[in-house]
Design an enzyme around this catalytic site. Structure first.
Site, PDB file in Angstrom:
ATOM      1  N   GLY A   7      38.093 -28.163  17.671  1.00 28.97           N
ATOM      2  CA  GLY A   7      39.419 -28.190  17.046  1.00 28.97           C
ATOM      3  C   GLY A   7      39.686 -26.788  16.530  1.00 28.97           C
ATOM      4  O   GLY A   7      38.815 -26.178  15.891  1.00 28.97           O
ATOM      5  N   ALA A   8      40.901 -26.282  16.824  1.00 28.66           N
ATOM      6  CA  ALA A   8      41.171 -24.863  16.578  1.00 28.66           C
ATOM      7  C   ALA A   8      40.895 -24.414  15.134  1.00 28.66           C
ATOM      8  O   ALA A   8      40.093 -23.498  14.908  1.00 28.66           O
ATOM      9  CB  ALA A   8      42.602 -24.554  17.009  1.00 28.66           C
ATOM     10  N   GLN A  20      38.033 -37.086  22.804  1.00 24.41           N
ATOM     11  CA  GLN A  20      38.246 -36.788  21.373  1.00 24.41           C
ATOM     12  C   GLN A  20      39.153 -37.828  20.708  1.00 24.41           C
ATOM     13  O   GLN A  20      39.028 -38.077  19.517  1.00 24.41           O
ATOM     14  CB  GLN A  20      38.879 -35.390  21.202  1.00 24.41           C
ATOM     15  CG  GLN A  20      37.974 -34.236  21.532  1.00 24.41           C
ATOM     16  CD  GLN A  20      38.157 -33.787  22.965  1.00 24.41           C
ATOM     17  OE1 GLN A  20      38.455 -34.581  23.858  1.00 24.41           O
ATOM     18  NE2 GLN A  20      37.949 -32.511  23.226  1.00 24.41           N
ATOM     19  N   ASP A  40      46.345 -25.312  20.072  1.00 24.76           N
ATOM     20  CA  ASP A  40      45.248 -24.328  20.024  1.00 24.76           C
ATOM     21  C   ASP A  40      45.768 -22.908  19.933  1.00 24.76           C
ATOM     22  O   ASP A  40      45.089 -22.016  19.423  1.00 24.76           O
ATOM     23  CB  ASP A  40      44.333 -24.490  21.237  1.00 24.76           C
ATOM     24  CG  ASP A  40      43.456 -25.706  21.027  1.00 24.76           C
ATOM     25  OD1 ASP A  40      43.929 -26.824  21.294  1.00 24.76           O
ATOM     26  OD2 ASP A  40      42.334 -25.533  20.513  1.00 24.76           O
TER      27      ASP A  40
HETATM   28  O1  MRU Z   1      38.507 -28.806  23.024  1.00 20.68           O
HETATM   29  P1  MRU Z   1      38.866 -29.172  21.624  1.00 20.68           P
HETATM   30  O2  MRU Z   1      38.424 -30.536  21.230  1.00 20.68           O
HETATM   31  O3  MRU Z   1      38.436 -28.112  20.631  1.00 20.68           O
HETATM   32  O4  MRU Z   1      40.454 -29.181  21.637  1.00 20.68           O
HETATM   33  C1  MRU Z   1      41.128 -29.489  20.473  1.00 20.68           C
HETATM   34  C2  MRU Z   1      42.584 -29.649  20.632  1.00 20.68           C
HETATM   35  O5  MRU Z   1      43.142 -29.482  21.691  1.00 20.68           O
HETATM   36  C3  MRU Z   1      43.357 -29.947  19.377  1.00 20.68           C
HETATM   37  O6  MRU Z   1      44.502 -30.703  19.651  1.00 20.68           O
HETATM   38  C4  MRU Z   1      43.775 -28.606  18.750  1.00 20.68           C
HETATM   39  O7  MRU Z   1      42.664 -27.777  18.547  1.00 20.68           O
HETATM   40  C5  MRU Z   1      44.462 -28.808  17.464  1.00 20.68           C
HETATM   41  S1  MRU Z   1      43.302 -29.264  16.221  1.00 20.68           S
HETATM   42  C6  MRU Z   1      44.108 -29.406  14.783  1.00 20.68           C
END
Ligand code: MRU
Length: 330
Positions: free
Chosen positions: A56-57, A187, A228
Protein backbone atom coordinates in the site's frame (compact mmCIF):
# COMPACT_ATOMS: atom_id res chain seq x y z
CA UNK A 1 -7.07 0.49 13.55
CA UNK A 2 -9.20 -1.78 15.69
CA UNK A 3 -7.94 -5.36 15.81
CA UNK A 4 -9.81 -8.10 17.63
CA UNK A 5 -7.34 -10.06 19.79
CA UNK A 6 -9.17 -12.88 21.60
CA UNK A 7 -12.27 -11.29 23.15
CA UNK A 8 -10.84 -7.78 23.21
CA UNK A 9 -10.07 -5.02 20.72
CA UNK A 10 -6.59 -3.49 20.56
CA UNK A 11 -5.49 -0.43 18.63
CA UNK A 12 -2.77 -1.18 16.06
CA UNK A 13 -0.87 0.66 13.37
CA UNK A 14 0.32 -1.44 10.41
CA UNK A 15 3.87 -0.01 10.74
CA UNK A 16 5.63 1.49 13.76
CA UNK A 17 9.14 2.15 15.11
CA UNK A 18 10.32 0.85 18.48
CA UNK A 19 13.89 0.92 19.85
CA UNK A 20 15.28 1.34 16.35
CA UNK A 21 13.36 -1.71 15.07
CA UNK A 22 10.66 -1.31 12.40
CA UNK A 23 7.56 -3.33 13.31
CA UNK A 24 5.21 -4.47 10.53
CA UNK A 25 1.93 -6.35 10.57
CA UNK A 26 2.73 -9.17 8.13
CA UNK A 27 0.18 -8.56 5.35
CA UNK A 28 1.12 -11.78 3.53
CA UNK A 29 -0.24 -13.84 6.46
CA UNK A 30 -3.60 -12.11 6.95
CA UNK A 31 -6.42 -13.00 7.43
CA UNK A 32 -5.30 -16.36 8.82
CA UNK A 33 -2.44 -15.23 11.08
CA UNK A 34 -1.88 -11.91 12.81
CA UNK A 35 1.90 -11.68 13.05
CA UNK A 36 4.28 -8.82 13.73
CA UNK A 37 7.63 -8.83 11.89
CA UNK A 38 10.71 -7.04 13.30
CA UNK A 39 12.93 -5.32 10.73
CA UNK A 40 16.48 -4.75 11.94
CA UNK A 41 18.20 -3.34 8.87
CA UNK A 42 17.58 -1.91 5.40
CA UNK A 43 18.13 -5.16 3.50
CA UNK A 44 15.39 -6.82 5.58
CA UNK A 45 13.18 -3.79 4.86
CA UNK A 46 13.87 -3.99 1.11
CA UNK A 47 12.80 -7.62 1.11
CA UNK A 48 9.66 -6.89 3.22
CA UNK A 49 8.57 -4.19 0.74
CA UNK A 50 9.35 -6.35 -2.30
CA UNK A 51 7.54 -9.41 -0.90
CA UNK A 52 4.63 -7.18 0.19
CA UNK A 53 4.89 -7.98 3.91
CA UNK A 54 4.22 -4.23 4.01
CA UNK A 55 2.26 -2.86 1.05
CA UNK A 56 0.00 0.00 0.00
CA UNK A 57 1.52 3.28 -1.13
CA UNK A 58 1.43 5.37 2.09
CA UNK A 59 2.49 2.38 4.26
CA UNK A 60 5.58 1.61 2.17
CA UNK A 61 6.43 5.34 2.26
CA UNK A 62 6.27 5.35 6.07
CA UNK A 63 8.17 2.04 6.38
CA UNK A 64 10.90 3.47 4.13
CA UNK A 65 10.95 6.71 6.17
CA UNK A 66 11.63 4.59 9.27
CA UNK A 67 14.22 2.66 7.22
CA UNK A 68 16.14 5.88 6.61
CA UNK A 69 15.91 6.79 10.32
CA UNK A 70 17.16 3.33 11.28
CA UNK A 71 20.04 3.51 8.79
CA UNK A 72 21.01 6.96 10.08
CA UNK A 73 21.06 5.62 13.66
CA UNK A 74 23.26 2.73 12.41
CA UNK A 75 25.67 5.18 10.70
CA UNK A 76 24.97 3.75 7.24
CA UNK A 77 25.52 5.60 3.96
CA UNK A 78 22.10 7.21 3.50
CA UNK A 79 22.39 7.75 -0.25
CA UNK A 80 23.13 4.06 -0.77
CA UNK A 81 20.27 2.99 1.52
CA UNK A 82 17.86 5.44 -0.14
CA UNK A 83 18.71 4.20 -3.66
CA UNK A 84 18.37 0.58 -2.59
CA UNK A 85 15.00 1.04 -0.87
CA UNK A 86 13.67 3.08 -3.81
CA UNK A 87 14.43 0.14 -6.11
CA UNK A 88 12.13 -2.22 -4.14
CA UNK A 89 8.95 -1.16 -6.02
CA UNK A 90 8.68 1.36 -8.89
CA UNK A 91 5.08 2.59 -9.01
CA UNK A 92 3.99 4.11 -5.67
CA UNK A 93 5.12 7.73 -5.35
CA UNK A 94 4.96 7.57 -1.55
CA UNK A 95 8.05 5.32 -1.39
CA UNK A 96 10.16 8.05 -2.99
CA UNK A 97 8.39 10.89 -1.17
CA UNK A 98 8.80 9.32 2.31
CA UNK A 99 12.52 8.69 1.77
CA UNK A 100 13.19 12.20 0.42
CA UNK A 101 11.12 13.80 3.19
CA UNK A 102 13.23 12.23 5.96
CA UNK A 103 16.55 12.88 4.18
CA UNK A 104 15.71 16.56 3.72
CA UNK A 105 14.74 16.88 7.42
CA UNK A 106 18.03 15.20 8.45
CA UNK A 107 19.87 17.72 6.26
CA UNK A 108 18.02 20.50 8.11
CA UNK A 109 19.38 19.11 11.41
CA UNK A 110 16.51 16.93 12.69
CA UNK A 111 17.22 13.44 14.00
CA UNK A 112 16.18 10.69 11.58
CA UNK A 113 13.84 9.19 14.19
CA UNK A 114 12.07 12.51 14.84
CA UNK A 115 11.75 13.16 11.10
CA UNK A 116 10.30 9.71 10.37
CA UNK A 117 7.89 9.89 13.33
CA UNK A 118 6.75 13.32 12.17
CA UNK A 119 6.25 11.97 8.65
CA UNK A 120 4.16 9.03 9.90
CA UNK A 121 1.98 11.32 12.05
CA UNK A 122 1.50 13.69 9.10
CA UNK A 123 0.28 10.90 6.78
CA UNK A 124 -1.98 9.43 9.48
CA UNK A 125 -3.52 12.86 10.12
CA UNK A 126 -4.02 13.35 6.37
CA UNK A 127 -5.76 9.98 6.08
CA UNK A 128 -8.04 10.92 8.98
CA UNK A 129 -8.97 14.17 7.21
CA UNK A 130 -9.56 12.23 3.95
CA UNK A 131 -12.10 10.20 5.95
CA UNK A 132 -13.81 13.26 7.39
CA UNK A 133 -14.09 14.99 3.98
CA UNK A 134 -14.94 11.85 2.03
CA UNK A 135 -17.66 10.62 4.38
CA UNK A 136 -19.85 13.53 3.24
CA UNK A 137 -20.04 11.86 -0.20
CA UNK A 138 -21.55 8.74 1.33
CA UNK A 139 -25.30 8.91 1.98
CA UNK A 140 -27.28 6.66 4.27
CA UNK A 141 -27.92 3.23 2.68
CA UNK A 142 -25.18 3.75 0.07
CA UNK A 143 -23.65 0.69 -1.56
CA UNK A 144 -19.96 1.34 -2.16
CA UNK A 145 -17.56 -0.50 -4.46
CA UNK A 146 -13.84 -0.56 -3.62
CA UNK A 147 -10.85 -2.26 -5.22
CA UNK A 148 -7.70 -3.71 -3.63
CA UNK A 149 -6.93 -2.64 -0.05
CA UNK A 150 -6.69 1.08 0.59
CA UNK A 151 -7.35 0.70 4.29
CA UNK A 152 -5.38 1.17 7.50
CA UNK A 153 -3.09 -1.70 6.55
CA UNK A 154 -2.09 0.19 3.41
CA UNK A 155 -1.63 3.57 5.10
CA UNK A 156 -0.62 2.72 8.73
CA UNK A 157 -3.98 3.99 10.05
CA UNK A 158 -7.51 4.91 8.82
CA UNK A 159 -6.83 4.23 5.13
CA UNK A 160 -7.53 6.34 2.07
CA UNK A 161 -10.51 4.76 0.26
CA UNK A 162 -11.57 3.00 3.48
CA UNK A 163 -11.26 6.13 5.64
CA UNK A 164 -14.51 7.78 4.35
CA UNK A 165 -16.20 4.37 4.69
CA UNK A 166 -14.98 4.07 8.32
CA UNK A 167 -16.22 7.60 9.15
CA UNK A 168 -19.59 7.04 7.47
CA UNK A 169 -19.97 3.95 9.66
CA UNK A 170 -18.82 5.82 12.83
CA UNK A 171 -21.41 8.51 12.03
CA UNK A 172 -24.18 5.94 12.09
CA UNK A 173 -24.83 5.67 8.34
CA UNK A 174 -26.04 2.30 7.20
CA UNK A 175 -23.70 1.29 4.39
CA UNK A 176 -22.77 -1.81 2.43
CA UNK A 177 -19.40 -2.35 0.77
CA UNK A 178 -18.74 -4.51 -2.29
CA UNK A 179 -15.10 -5.60 -2.11
CA UNK A 180 -13.36 -6.71 -5.32
CA UNK A 181 -11.27 -9.77 -4.49
CA UNK A 182 -8.34 -8.20 -6.42
CA UNK A 183 -6.45 -10.94 -8.19
CA UNK A 184 -3.69 -11.99 -8.14
CA UNK A 185 -2.65 -11.04 -4.59
CA UNK A 186 -6.22 -10.88 -3.24
CA UNK A 187 -5.75 -7.71 -1.21
CA UNK A 188 -9.53 -7.13 -1.31
CA UNK A 189 -10.56 -10.64 -0.28
CA UNK A 190 -7.82 -11.06 2.34
CA UNK A 191 -7.18 -7.56 3.71
CA UNK A 192 -10.10 -5.20 3.01
CA UNK A 193 -12.56 -7.85 4.12
CA UNK A 194 -10.49 -8.42 7.30
CA UNK A 195 -10.45 -4.67 8.08
CA UNK A 196 -14.18 -4.23 7.48
CA UNK A 197 -14.89 -7.28 9.65
CA UNK A 198 -12.80 -5.78 12.50
CA UNK A 199 -14.94 -2.63 12.29
CA UNK A 200 -18.25 -4.49 11.93
CA UNK A 201 -18.98 -2.90 8.52
CA UNK A 202 -21.36 -4.93 6.36
CA UNK A 203 -19.78 -6.11 3.13
CA UNK A 204 -19.51 -8.82 0.50
CA UNK A 205 -16.43 -9.97 -1.41
CA UNK A 206 -17.07 -10.28 -5.14
CA UNK A 207 -15.02 -11.75 -7.99
CA UNK A 208 -13.10 -9.02 -9.82
CA UNK A 209 -15.03 -9.63 -13.00
CA UNK A 210 -18.38 -9.27 -11.18
CA UNK A 211 -18.08 -5.52 -10.50
CA UNK A 212 -19.55 -4.63 -13.91
CA UNK A 213 -22.56 -6.83 -13.20
CA UNK A 214 -23.29 -5.01 -9.95
CA UNK A 215 -22.86 -1.58 -11.58
CA UNK A 216 -25.09 -2.50 -14.52
CA UNK A 217 -27.77 -3.76 -12.12
CA UNK A 218 -27.84 -0.47 -10.15
CA UNK A 219 -26.38 -2.05 -7.02
CA UNK A 220 -23.47 0.40 -6.62
CA UNK A 221 -24.03 4.06 -5.64
CA UNK A 222 -20.40 5.19 -5.49
CA UNK A 223 -16.92 3.79 -6.22
CA UNK A 224 -14.00 4.81 -3.99
CA UNK A 225 -10.45 3.59 -4.65
CA UNK A 226 -6.94 4.54 -3.53
CA UNK A 227 -3.98 5.47 -5.72
CA UNK A 228 -0.29 4.68 -5.98
CA UNK A 229 0.65 7.76 -7.98
CA UNK A 230 -1.37 10.67 -9.34
CA UNK A 231 0.10 12.67 -12.23
CA UNK A 232 -0.27 16.43 -12.66
CA UNK A 233 -3.17 15.99 -15.11
CA UNK A 234 -5.08 13.72 -12.71
CA UNK A 235 -4.33 10.37 -14.42
CA UNK A 236 -3.54 7.87 -11.70
CA UNK A 237 -2.02 4.45 -11.14
CA UNK A 238 -3.76 1.99 -8.86
CA UNK A 239 -4.02 -1.77 -8.50
CA UNK A 240 -4.56 -3.63 -11.75
CA UNK A 241 -8.28 -3.73 -12.56
CA UNK A 242 -9.02 -0.19 -11.37
CA UNK A 243 -9.15 1.20 -14.92
CA UNK A 244 -11.91 -1.12 -16.09
CA UNK A 245 -14.00 -0.34 -12.97
CA UNK A 246 -13.65 3.39 -13.75
CA UNK A 247 -14.78 2.93 -17.37
CA UNK A 248 -17.84 0.92 -16.32
CA UNK A 249 -18.71 3.46 -13.59
CA UNK A 250 -18.46 6.24 -16.23
CA UNK A 251 -20.74 4.27 -18.59
CA UNK A 252 -23.42 4.01 -15.88
CA UNK A 253 -22.84 7.55 -14.45
CA UNK A 254 -21.79 6.18 -11.06
CA UNK A 255 -19.56 8.68 -9.16
CA UNK A 256 -15.95 7.43 -9.10
CA UNK A 257 -13.62 8.92 -6.45
CA UNK A 258 -9.90 8.54 -5.82
CA UNK A 259 -8.76 9.02 -2.21
CA UNK A 260 -5.10 9.93 -1.59
CA UNK A 261 -2.85 12.13 0.56
CA UNK A 262 -0.41 14.70 -0.87
CA UNK A 263 2.42 12.14 -0.77
CA UNK A 264 0.75 10.22 -3.62
CA UNK A 265 0.63 13.24 -5.98
CA UNK A 266 3.63 13.39 -8.30
CA UNK A 267 3.63 16.92 -9.68
CA UNK A 268 6.85 16.22 -11.60
CA UNK A 269 5.04 14.08 -14.16
CA UNK A 270 2.58 15.52 -16.65
CA UNK A 271 0.43 12.43 -17.26
CA UNK A 272 -0.07 8.78 -16.43
CA UNK A 273 2.03 7.80 -19.45
CA UNK A 274 5.13 8.61 -17.38
CA UNK A 275 4.25 6.22 -14.53
CA UNK A 276 6.34 3.04 -14.39
CA UNK A 277 4.13 -0.02 -13.99
CA UNK A 278 5.57 -2.78 -11.86
CA UNK A 279 5.63 -6.22 -13.49
CA UNK A 280 5.53 -8.88 -10.77
CA UNK A 281 6.51 -12.52 -10.77
CA UNK A 282 4.31 -14.74 -12.95
CA UNK A 283 3.93 -17.28 -10.14
CA UNK A 284 1.41 -14.87 -8.54
CA UNK A 285 -0.86 -15.81 -11.49
CA UNK A 286 0.19 -19.36 -12.21
CA UNK A 287 0.04 -20.63 -8.61
CA UNK A 288 -2.73 -20.48 -6.02
CA UNK A 289 -1.80 -21.42 -2.43
CA UNK A 290 1.39 -23.09 -3.68
CA UNK A 291 -0.46 -25.15 -6.33
CA UNK A 292 0.11 -24.61 -10.06
CA UNK A 293 -3.18 -23.87 -11.88
CA UNK A 294 -2.02 -23.52 -15.51
CA UNK A 295 -0.10 -25.93 -17.75
CA UNK A 296 3.71 -25.99 -17.55
CA UNK A 297 5.79 -23.64 -19.76
CA UNK A 298 2.97 -21.18 -20.43
CA UNK A 299 3.85 -17.50 -20.50
CA UNK A 300 2.24 -15.34 -17.82
CA UNK A 301 1.94 -11.52 -17.78
CA UNK A 302 1.48 -9.84 -14.42
CA UNK A 303 1.32 -6.04 -14.43
CA UNK A 304 0.56 -4.98 -10.83
CA UNK A 305 -1.05 -1.62 -11.65
CA UNK A 306 -2.93 0.16 -14.42
CA UNK A 307 -3.47 3.79 -15.33
CA UNK A 308 -6.90 5.38 -15.20
CA UNK A 309 -7.22 8.57 -17.26
CA UNK A 310 -8.43 11.62 -15.32
CA UNK A 311 -11.60 11.93 -17.40
CA UNK A 312 -13.10 8.96 -15.56
CA UNK A 313 -12.56 10.50 -12.11
CA UNK A 314 -15.43 12.42 -10.50
CA UNK A 315 -13.13 13.81 -7.81
CA UNK A 316 -10.07 13.34 -5.62
CA UNK A 317 -10.61 13.04 -1.87
CA UNK A 318 -7.53 14.62 -0.27
CA UNK A 319 -6.73 15.91 3.21
CA UNK A 320 -7.59 19.40 1.88
CA UNK A 321 -11.06 18.41 0.73
CA UNK A 322 -12.73 16.92 -2.34
CA UNK A 323 -11.51 18.42 -5.60
CA UNK A 324 -12.39 17.81 -9.24
CA UNK A 325 -9.67 17.04 -11.77
CA UNK A 326 -10.02 20.43 -13.48
CA UNK A 327 -9.24 22.15 -10.15
CA UNK A 328 -6.39 19.70 -9.65
CA UNK A 329 -4.74 20.90 -12.85
CA UNK A 330 -4.84 24.56 -11.81
O1 MRU B 1 0.51 -3.82 -4.70
P1 MRU B 1 -0.10 -3.11 -3.54
O2 MRU B 1 -0.94 -3.99 -2.68
O3 MRU B 1 0.92 -2.33 -2.75
O4 MRU B 1 -1.08 -2.06 -4.21
C1 MRU B 1 -1.82 -1.22 -3.40
C2 MRU B 1 -2.82 -0.41 -4.11
O5 MRU B 1 -2.95 -0.44 -5.31
C3 MRU B 1 -3.62 0.54 -3.26
O6 MRU B 1 -4.89 0.76 -3.80
C4 MRU B 1 -2.86 1.88 -3.21
O7 MRU B 1 -1.54 1.70 -2.77
C5 MRU B 1 -3.53 2.85 -2.32
S1 MRU B 1 -3.28 2.40 -0.64
C6 MRU B 1 -3.98 3.55 0.32
Amino acid sequence: MRVRVGNKYKDYKSVWFENNIIKLIDQTKLPFKFEIVSIKNYSQLYSAIKKMVVRGAPAIGIAAAYGIAQAKNQNKNLKKVADYLKSARPTAHDLFYGIEYVISKIEEGFSGTDAAEEYALKIIAECKRIGMHGEKLIKNKYRILTHCNAGALATVDYGTALSPIRFAHYNGKKIFVYVDETRPQLQGARLTSWELYQEGIEHAVIADNAAGYFMQNKQIDIVIVGADRIAKNGDFANKIGTFEKAVIAYQYKIPFYVAAPTSTFDTKIKSGAEIVIEERNGTEISMISGKRIIPQNIKVCNPAFDITPAKYVTGYITEKGVIGWKELMR
